[in-house]
Design an enzyme around this catalytic site. Structure first.
Site, PDB file in Angstrom:
ATOM      1  N   LEU A  59      42.046  50.262  42.201  1.00 46.75           N
ATOM      2  CA  LEU A  59      43.215  49.750  42.936  1.00 46.75           C
ATOM      3  C   LEU A  59      43.824  48.442  42.428  1.00 46.75           C
ATOM      4  O   LEU A  59      44.963  48.260  41.858  1.00 46.75           O
ATOM      5  CB  LEU A  59      43.207  49.696  44.540  1.00 46.75           C
ATOM      6  CG  LEU A  59      43.225  51.106  45.148  1.00 46.75           C
ATOM      7  CD1 LEU A  59      42.866  50.829  46.567  1.00 46.75           C
ATOM      8  CD2 LEU A  59      44.331  51.847  45.185  1.00 46.75           C
ATOM      9  N   GLY A  62      40.574  41.251  40.204  1.00 43.60           N
ATOM     10  CA  GLY A  62      40.624  39.764  39.913  1.00 43.60           C
ATOM     11  C   GLY A  62      39.461  38.954  39.622  1.00 43.60           C
ATOM     12  O   GLY A  62      38.408  39.743  39.372  1.00 43.60           O
ATOM     13  N   GLY A  63      39.537  37.782  39.751  1.00 44.34           N
ATOM     14  CA  GLY A  63      38.487  36.873  39.438  1.00 44.34           C
ATOM     15  C   GLY A  63      36.945  37.025  40.320  1.00 44.34           C
ATOM     16  O   GLY A  63      35.916  36.754  39.561  1.00 44.34           O
ATOM     17  N   VAL A  67      38.822  46.365  43.748  1.00 47.82           N
ATOM     18  CA  VAL A  67      38.982  47.196  44.773  1.00 47.82           C
ATOM     19  C   VAL A  67      39.210  48.663  44.424  1.00 47.82           C
ATOM     20  O   VAL A  67      40.119  48.696  43.398  1.00 47.82           O
ATOM     21  CB  VAL A  67      40.219  46.752  45.663  1.00 47.82           C
ATOM     22  CG1 VAL A  67      40.524  47.786  46.646  1.00 47.82           C
ATOM     23  CG2 VAL A  67      39.946  45.241  46.118  1.00 47.82           C
ATOM     24  N   LYS A  82      35.916  47.578  48.601  1.00 56.62           N
ATOM     25  CA  LYS A  82      35.893  46.073  47.749  1.00 56.62           C
ATOM     26  C   LYS A  82      34.390  46.008  47.382  1.00 56.62           C
ATOM     27  O   LYS A  82      33.315  45.892  48.163  1.00 56.62           O
ATOM     28  CB  LYS A  82      36.505  44.859  48.510  1.00 56.62           C
ATOM     29  CG  LYS A  82      36.575  43.601  47.892  1.00 56.62           C
ATOM     30  CD  LYS A  82      37.355  42.890  48.725  1.00 56.62           C
ATOM     31  CE  LYS A  82      37.885  41.485  48.209  1.00 56.62           C
ATOM     32  NZ  LYS A  82      38.761  40.699  48.876  1.00 56.62           N
ATOM     33  N   ASP A 176      43.885  30.554  53.456  1.00 56.95           N
ATOM     34  CA  ASP A 176      44.291  31.018  52.339  1.00 56.95           C
ATOM     35  C   ASP A 176      45.619  32.013  52.686  1.00 56.95           C
ATOM     36  O   ASP A 176      45.838  32.995  52.006  1.00 56.95           O
ATOM     37  CB  ASP A 176      43.493  31.680  51.345  1.00 56.95           C
ATOM     38  CG  ASP A 176      43.778  31.922  50.014  1.00 56.95           C
ATOM     39  OD1 ASP A 176      44.793  31.231  49.590  1.00 56.95           O
ATOM     40  OD2 ASP A 176      43.084  32.904  49.218  1.00 56.95           O
TER      41      ASP A 176
END
Length: 598
Positions: A59, A62-63, A67, A82, A176
């Site tokens: 899906l 990232g860093g 997912v 995840k 965030d």
């Protein structure tokens, strides 16, 4: 590593693009970034969750995490898994942060917070299963539509605020809040995700010091300052940045370096929202401005109060609730003087006015006499230009500047005598005040990177907030290695203007390459071989031995035949060879069960 939106080079561990503001973290954005397949991680995850979930596809990544979409075998529903890549498990801080995200989200049972379904107790990988949201992130929506109407923003903001308020009631600060962490399904239902850096009030930080955490474009001033204790007002500020971006299609503060963005959050006012989006109700503008107040105490009491004021102002153009401040103590009122004393004051005032008028008449006669002196030298061209640019002592603007610089009750009398030489000296230009006068306009110039040169009407300037006289102006921004940016604007007295200087990197000159050489440089399309052996044996592909394994995932050239050799390591089994020809881009699964030797 390049940004997927503008192709600007960015650091490998960056969570956002400094040039265009795109979120490149990929922690929770489902389908937002171009997908780079990781067959090895997918195979390890499939082996880890075997019997509970079936991994279907990637899906987002990232860093920090990856997912996958999977199917729950027991409940027959789709879930999002995840997983923390194995190469990141060497840092204890990342592991604890990953676990804390799962535990934090699992304790917050709220309809607008993503629910957690499964957290494994042990295993080779760190992962958890959560609800799969069929929809898109708010970042995707803003990327496609640039800005939203006030009514549509008023349907999104309260749902996010409701989730954040629930977390605040449980002493958890998200830290965030940004569009990439807000998911919207087809019905318009909003879900807040990614509690990876959320922190419980009073809980010890996972970092060695209270370092800055979050995405700089959406961080509050107190978050930028690295304060140890944050409140829900910090999330409210980030929500205010989101509201500003939804209404205007722009971020309030941008910059190439993180320190530039932090400085603006702490000290600079955002460009006026009603200038970027004319026609917005003034009440709505004031609500957003209050949510973006630099001091936490000047914001709303809670995020839900902020969202309620936003919805009310968006729906009815209501005025924002004013900031409640402690009133100043009233000044003591002097008692009214007796009647005879008031008559004396009135006569004294009239006498003073008459005296001032007489002095003014004498000064006017003195000026006329000074100008008519026959031996007065003719002023030079430089003096004439200075006289045109500088108001004379008798002009309205000069009088206004003199009164502003002195107390209201003090009048400075003119000099008793003056010579023509002194009259010439008054033609020298005096420094102009930096404040905005009724005859000037203000220009907010954003997006100017370090090392760029800004010119206004051919004159180099150093500030990003410029004062303009009414009329036509030309602004240019140049920087080596970037295309020049220029804009022509018309300013009226009292205008508040904002411009974003967007300079794209200049592509290097292309070198002509023969077509035959290009064909030789293009690698053949690849395919993926997933080989599963029972019992474990030595696996070789095209005579390359990969050792004893149960499962092997390897990339090979697509469209070509490949020899797979299975050499048993246990007695009683026979060697087995087979040939496969995968199509380019395909993933081929080869299951081999060794049989007993005769």
């Amino acid at each position: 590593m390049n940004c997927y939106r503008c192709a600007t080079p960015i650091p490998e561990k960056a969570r956002y693009c400094f040039a265009c503001g795109a979120d490149v973290s990929g922690d929770t954005a489902q389908g937002m970034h171009p997908l780079q397949r990781d067959p090895e991680l997918e195979a390890k995850l499939a082996e880890e969750v075997e019997g509970e979930f079936v991994v279907e596809r990637l899906l987002g990544r990232g860093g920090m995490a990856v997912v996958f979409l999977a199917r729950d075998l027991q409940l027959d529903r789709k879930v999002a898994i995840k997983v923390l890549p194995p190469e990141l498990t060497y840092g204890q801080g990342l592991i604890e942060r990953f676990k804390r995200e799962a535990r934090t989200a699992a304790t917050l049972d709220h309809p607008h917070i993503v629910p957690i379904y499964r957290i494994p107790k042990s295993g080779k990988l760190f992962w958890f299963a959560m609800k799969y949201i069929v929809g898109e992130s708010l970042a995707d929506v803003l990327e496609r539509e640039k800005s939203l109407t006030a009514d549509r923003s008023a349907t999104i903001l309260p749902q996010v605020a409701d989730a954040l308020e629930f977390a605040h009631q449980h002493a958890i600060i998200h830290r965030d809040v940004k569009p990439a962490n807000v998911m919207i399904d087809s019905r318009g239902w909003v879900t807040v995700t990614d509690f990876g850096i959320a922190k419980a009030v009073g809980l010890q930080s996972l970092t060695s010091s209270e370092a800055m955490v979050g995405t700089p474009y959406y961080m509050s001033p107190e978050q930028c300052a690295g304060k140890k204790t944050l409140t829900g007002a910090s999330d409210q500020y980030s929500l205010g940045v989101m509201a500003y971006q939804m209404l205007s299609g722009q971020l309030p503060f941008t910059g190439v370096a993180t320190v530039d963005i932090i400085k603006q959050h702490c000290f600079d006012p955002p460009p006026p929202l009603d200038v970027l989006r004319p026609g917005l109700p003034q009440g709505l503008v004031k609500v957003v401005e209050r949510g973006l107040a630099k001091v936490p105490e000047d914001r709303f009491a809670s995020v839900t109060e902020f969202a309620a004021a936003f919805s009310a102002a968006a729906g009815a153009g209501a005025t924002a609730p004013p900031i409640v401040r402690k009133p100043a103590p009233p000044r003591p009122r002097a008692a009214a003087p007796p009647r005879r004393a008031r008559r004396s004051i009135l006569l004294g005032t009239l006498g003073g006015l008459a005296t001032i008028g007489l002095v003014g008449a004498l000064v006017w006669v003195w000026k006329g006499t000074a100008v008519s002196v026959a031996h007065l030298p003719a002023p030079s061209s430089a003096q004439v230009d200075s006289a045109a640019a500088t108001p004379t002592p008798g002009s309205d603007s000069a009088a206004t500047q003199q009164l502003d610089a002195q107390p209201a009750a003090t009048l400075t009398p003119p000099p008793a005598a003056a010579t023509p030489v002194e009259t010439t000296r008054t033609l020298k230009s005096a420094p102009q005040p930096a404040r905005l006068t009724p005859r000037e306009a203000r220009l907010f110039l954003r997006g100017v990177s370090e090392g760029a040169t800004v010119t206004l009407d051919g004159r180099q300037v150093r500030d990003s907030v410029l004062l303009l006289r009414a009329g036509r102006h030309e602004v240019t921004v140049t920087k080596p290695g970037f295309a020049p940016w220029a804009d022509t604007l018309w300013a009226d007295a009292g205008d508040q203007l904002a411009r974003w200087a967007v300079s794209l990197p200049v592509a290097p000159a292309r070198v002509a390459v023969p077509e035959s050489a290009l064909r030789a440089q293009v690698p053949p399309p690849e395919s993926v071989l997933r080989i599963q052996v029972q019992p474990p044996a030595r696996i070789a592909i095209d005579k390359v031995d990969f050792g004893e394994q149960r499962t092997l995932v390897h990339t090979v050239a697509g469209g070509a035949s490949h020899l797979i050799s299975i050499v048993p390591v246990r007695a009683g089994y026979a060697r087995k060879d087979t040939t496969v020809t995968p199509r380019p881009g395909d993933t081929v699964t080869v299951r081999i069960r060794l049989e007993g030797s005769p």
